[in-house]
Structures are given as structure tokens and as C-alpha cells.
Design a protein around this motif. Sequence first.
Motif, PDB file in Angstrom:
ATOM      1  N   GLN A   2       1.040  -0.609  -0.137  1.00  0.00           N
ATOM      2  CA  GLN A   2       0.080   0.410  -0.027  1.00  0.00           C
ATOM      3  C   GLN A   2       0.955   1.317   0.328  1.00  0.00           C
ATOM      4  OE1 GLN A   2      -2.302  -0.305   3.308  1.00  0.00           O
ATOM      5  NE2 GLN A   2      -3.674  -2.278   2.256  1.00  0.00           N
ATOM      6  N   THR A   3       0.394   1.800  -0.656  1.00  0.00           N
ATOM      7  CA  THR A   3       1.377   3.942  -0.762  1.00  0.00           C
ATOM      8  C   THR A   3       1.520   3.924   0.358  1.00  0.00           C
ATOM      9  OG1 THR A   3      -0.308   4.119  -3.126  1.00  0.00           O
ATOM     10  CG2 THR A   3       0.644   6.017  -1.666  1.00  0.00           C
ATOM     11  N   ARG A   4       0.798   3.984   1.861  1.00  0.00           N
ATOM     12  CA  ARG A   4       1.258   4.550   3.106  1.00  0.00           C
ATOM     13  C   ARG A   4       2.630   3.617   3.823  1.00  0.00           C
ATOM     14  NH1 ARG A   4       1.531   8.723   6.345  1.00  0.00           N
ATOM     15  NH2 ARG A   4       1.465   8.311   8.008  1.00  0.00           N
ATOM     16  N   THR A   5       2.379   2.468   3.593  1.00  0.00           N
ATOM     17  CA  THR A   5       3.775   1.705   4.144  1.00  0.00           C
ATOM     18  C   THR A   5       4.201   2.143   2.830  1.00  0.00           C
ATOM     19  OG1 THR A   5       1.888  -0.273   4.485  1.00  0.00           O
ATOM     20  CG2 THR A   5       4.198  -0.790   4.288  1.00  0.00           C
ATOM     21  N   THR A   6       4.464   1.997   1.719  1.00  0.00           N
ATOM     22  CA  THR A   6       5.757   2.340   0.623  1.00  0.00           C
ATOM     23  C   THR A   6       6.044   3.898   1.091  1.00  0.00           C
ATOM     24  OG1 THR A   6       4.995   1.690  -0.840  1.00  0.00           O
ATOM     25  CG2 THR A   6       6.283   3.625  -1.209  1.00  0.00           C
ATOM     26  N   ALA A   7       5.150   4.752   1.404  1.00  0.00           N
ATOM     27  CA  ALA A   7       5.615   6.136   1.958  1.00  0.00           C
ATOM     28  C   ALA A   7       6.880   5.765   3.521  1.00  0.00           C
ATOM     29  CB  ALA A   7       4.933   6.971   2.225  1.00  0.00           C
ATOM     30  N   ARG A   8       6.214   5.285   3.967  1.00  0.00           N
ATOM     31  CA  ARG A   8       7.367   4.769   5.274  1.00  0.00           C
ATOM     32  C   ARG A   8       8.576   4.031   5.574  1.00  0.00           C
ATOM     33  NH1 ARG A   8       1.793   3.901   9.295  1.00  0.00           N
ATOM     34  NH2 ARG A   8       0.869   5.293   9.515  1.00  0.00           N
ATOM     35  N   VAL A   9       8.077   3.265   4.412  1.00  0.00           N
ATOM     36  CA  VAL A   9       9.454   1.923   4.752  1.00  0.00           C
ATOM     37  C   VAL A   9      10.811   3.140   3.720  1.00  0.00           C
ATOM     38  CG1 VAL A   9       9.837   0.264   3.492  1.00  0.00           C
ATOM     39  CG2 VAL A   9       8.455  -0.186   3.594  1.00  0.00           C
ATOM     40  N   VAL A  10       9.949   4.079   2.941  1.00  0.00           N
ATOM     41  CA  VAL A  10      10.804   4.376   2.107  1.00  0.00           C
ATOM     42  C   VAL A  10      11.956   5.516   3.079  1.00  0.00           C
ATOM     43  CG1 VAL A  10      10.958   6.361   0.315  1.00  0.00           C
ATOM     44  CG2 VAL A  10      10.160   4.605  -0.668  1.00  0.00           C
ATOM     45  N   GLY A  11      10.641   6.268   3.649  1.00  0.00           N
ATOM     46  CA  GLY A  11      11.546   7.073   4.645  1.00  0.00           C
ATOM     47  C   GLY A  11      12.059   6.921   5.765  1.00  0.00           C
ATOM     48  N   THR A  12      11.785   5.518   5.859  1.00  0.00           N
ATOM     49  CA  THR A  12      12.740   5.070   6.672  1.00  0.00           C
ATOM     50  C   THR A  12      14.099   4.807   6.367  1.00  0.00           C
ATOM     51  OG1 THR A  12      10.990   4.183   8.059  1.00  0.00           O
ATOM     52  CG2 THR A  12      13.149   3.099   8.643  1.00  0.00           C
ATOM     53  N   LEU A  13      14.375   4.205   5.351  1.00  0.00           N
ATOM     54  CA  LEU A  13      15.202   4.162   4.263  1.00  0.00           C
ATOM     55  C   LEU A  13      16.203   5.299   4.181  1.00  0.00           C
ATOM     56  CD1 LEU A  13      14.124   1.322   1.544  1.00  0.00           C
ATOM     57  CD2 LEU A  13      16.165   1.151   3.514  1.00  0.00           C
ATOM     58  N   PHE A  14      15.586   6.247   4.136  1.00  0.00           N
ATOM     59  CA  PHE A  14      16.951   7.973   3.818  1.00  0.00           C
ATOM     60  C   PHE A  14      16.861   7.946   4.267  1.00  0.00           C
ATOM     61  CE2 PHE A  14      13.723   9.190  -0.120  1.00  0.00           C
ATOM     62  CZ  PHE A  14      15.014   9.215  -1.096  1.00  0.00           C
ATOM     63  N   VAL A  15      16.411   7.247   6.180  1.00  0.00           N
ATOM     64  CA  VAL A  15      16.992   8.111   7.292  1.00  0.00           C
ATOM     65  C   VAL A  15      18.269   7.483   7.221  1.00  0.00           C
ATOM     66  CG1 VAL A  15      16.294   8.570   9.871  1.00  0.00           C
ATOM     67  CG2 VAL A  15      14.965   9.108   8.013  1.00  0.00           C
ATOM     68  N   ILE A  16      17.914   5.665   8.093  1.00  0.00           N
ATOM     69  CA  ILE A  16      19.333   5.271   6.915  1.00  0.00           C
ATOM     70  C   ILE A  16      19.967   5.022   6.549  1.00  0.00           C
ATOM     71  CG2 ILE A  16      19.197   2.560   7.187  1.00  0.00           C
ATOM     72  CD1 ILE A  16      16.893   1.549   7.823  1.00  0.00           C
ATOM     73  N   ALA A  17      20.170   5.484   5.190  1.00  0.00           N
ATOM     74  CA  ALA A  17      20.827   5.945   4.830  1.00  0.00           C
ATOM     75  C   ALA A  17      21.335   7.185   4.645  1.00  0.00           C
ATOM     76  CB  ALA A  17      20.560   6.648   2.804  1.00  0.00           C
ATOM     77  N   THR A  18      21.253   8.166   5.158  1.00  0.00           N
ATOM     78  CA  THR A  18      21.858   9.279   5.665  1.00  0.00           C
ATOM     79  C   THR A  18      22.968   9.222   6.994  1.00  0.00           C
ATOM     80  OG1 THR A  18      20.266  10.744   4.446  1.00  0.00           O
ATOM     81  CG2 THR A  18      21.571  11.766   6.337  1.00  0.00           C
ATOM     82  N   ALA A  19      22.026   8.657   8.072  1.00  0.00           N
ATOM     83  CA  ALA A  19      22.609   7.838   9.216  1.00  0.00           C
ATOM     84  C   ALA A  19      24.075   7.431   9.235  1.00  0.00           C
ATOM     85  CB  ALA A  19      21.237   8.066  10.419  1.00  0.00           C
ATOM     86  N   ALA A  20      24.023   5.962   8.070  1.00  0.00           N
ATOM     87  CA  ALA A  20      24.848   5.082   8.540  1.00  0.00           C
ATOM     88  C   ALA A  20      25.885   6.236   7.193  1.00  0.00           C
ATOM     89  CB  ALA A  20      24.147   3.887   7.729  1.00  0.00           C
ATOM     90  N   GLY A  21      25.937   7.139   6.539  1.00  0.00           N
ATOM     91  CA  GLY A  21      26.286   7.962   5.926  1.00  0.00           C
ATOM     92  C   GLY A  21      27.601   8.430   6.251  1.00  0.00           C
ATOM     93  N   VAL A  22      26.844   9.445   7.411  1.00  0.00           N
ATOM     94  CA  VAL A  22      27.491  10.365   8.402  1.00  0.00           C
ATOM     95  C   VAL A  22      28.187   9.904   9.103  1.00  0.00           C
ATOM     96  CG1 VAL A  22      27.179  11.717  10.269  1.00  0.00           C
ATOM     97  CG2 VAL A  22      25.571  12.060   8.330  1.00  0.00           C
ATOM     98  N   LEU A  23      28.198   8.182   9.754  1.00  0.00           N
ATOM     99  CA  LEU A  23      28.718   8.076  10.611  1.00  0.00           C
ATOM    100  C   LEU A  23      29.626   7.092   9.966  1.00  0.00           C
ATOM    101  CD1 LEU A  23      25.632   5.783  12.411  1.00  0.00           C
ATOM    102  CD2 LEU A  23      27.021   7.774  13.614  1.00  0.00           C
ATOM    103  N   SER A  24      29.705   6.807   8.867  1.00  0.00           N
ATOM    104  CA  SER A  24      30.820   6.370   7.404  1.00  0.00           C
ATOM    105  C   SER A  24      31.642   7.149   7.870  1.00  0.00           C
ATOM    106  CB  SER A  24      30.445   5.507   6.206  1.00  0.00           C
ATOM    107  OG  SER A  24      30.194   6.871   5.626  1.00  0.00           O
ATOM    108  N   VAL A  25      31.735   8.578   7.411  1.00  0.00           N
ATOM    109  CA  VAL A  25      32.723  10.090   7.509  1.00  0.00           C
ATOM    110  C   VAL A  25      33.326   9.925   9.037  1.00  0.00           C
ATOM    111  CG1 VAL A  25      32.752  12.075   6.524  1.00  0.00           C
ATOM    112  CG2 VAL A  25      31.710  10.679   4.982  1.00  0.00           C
TER     113      VAL A  25
END
Length: 225
Positions: A2-25
Motif C-alpha cells: 500500500q502507498t502508506r506503507t511504501t512511504a513509511r518504508v522509503v522514509g525510513t530507508l532515507f534516514v538509515i542511508a543518511t545516518a549510516a553515511g554520516v557515521l561512516s565519514v
Amino acid sequence: MQTRTTARVVGTLFVIATAAGVLSVALLGPSDHISAPHEFAKIHHQVAAGALMVLVMAAAIAMIPPILYPVLKEHNEALALGYVVARGIEAVLVLPAAIGPLLLLSMASPQPQGAPNDPERFDYVRELAQTYDTWGYSASVVFFCLSVLLLNYLLYRSRVVPRLISGWALAAVPPYLAGGLLVMFGLLTTSSAVNTLLILPLAVNEMVLALWLLVKGIKPATVRV
């Protein structure tokens, strides 16, 4: 999905990618600070954690497009596919940021049967890692910016998120891309204050988009493109 679930999963992945990138640097830093194998071996756990964060970031980057694709293709299938391809290439170009430090870590660790470390091989791999800091980073920036343009053009035209967010992203792409190209040509370093200022608007925008997706989700489209 469902669209709502898609939005939540994508939003979570954006946060994970950014947080992991900052931590890696923060954990890895630029490779030019490495001077000798024995010094590198002292930060074994830090390097391993940094490399793990790079892998987490690459995995999150790679997962976002396939999940978003069913939503985006309703507005323009060709551009949606282009977004998938651009982010996939970006994820591949990010991987050497983990591979280089892991190779250095392996060479800096105590060798079996007391064999000495080879400083010349270590220096060679270090030079390769420093080359990635310049060219690999910049290449990943190019495909990241391309993916941002494709995604936010579709979001802007379809209005599935507020146009302020997608328009902000489109406006923030040129300085982000400029930073990557300046690093490529040796005019900036990835850790310089100027480069940070150039990438900050788009980095903040991505978090705003992520929070919007988590809280508000994706609205029904008002325009097909």
C-alpha cells in the motif's frame, strides 16, 4: 504494498542511508591521515564499524528505488526506471569506500606465523583509497544528483508531496554537483567546510522528505506526466 506503507518504508530507508553515511565519514575520515600499518591497526574496530556503515548505506540506497518504482511509474515509467538505474549505479560506486579501508585493515593486521607487514603494499593500497576519495566520491555524486533530479521532477509534477520539498531539492542539486566536481578536480576536499556548505541544502532536504513520507505519506497524484 500500500502507498502508506511504501512511504513509511522509503522514509525510513532515507534516514538509515543518511545516518549510516554520516557515521561512516565520522569513523573512517579521509584516507590521507593513515601513515603506517601499525597505526592503522590501532583503530581496527573503528575502521570495521565505518566500513559496516558504508555497506548499510549502500544497501539502503539500493532498496529505495525498487520500492518507489511502482508509485513513480504511474507518472512516467521511463523516468522511474532511470531513477532505479541511477541509484543502483550510485550504490555500486559507494562500495569501494568500504572495500579500501577493509583491505588496509587486513594488511595492517598481524600476519600469520609472525610474517612482517609489507609497508610498500600498504602504501600502494592507501594510494588507491585516496584516489577513490577523489574520483569515486565524485562519480557517486554525479549519479546521486541525477537520481535526485529524476525523482523530484516526478514528485514536483505529480504533487504527491508538497512542491516546496521537491522544488527545494531541484534547486539544491547544482551546488551539490558543483561540490563533487570541485573535489574531482582537486579544488576542494570532501571534508572541507566549503564542500559541506554546498551539500548541506540537499542533505537537509532529503531528511525533510523522509520525515514527510513518515508522517504524511504520499498524496494521490493530481497530474500525470
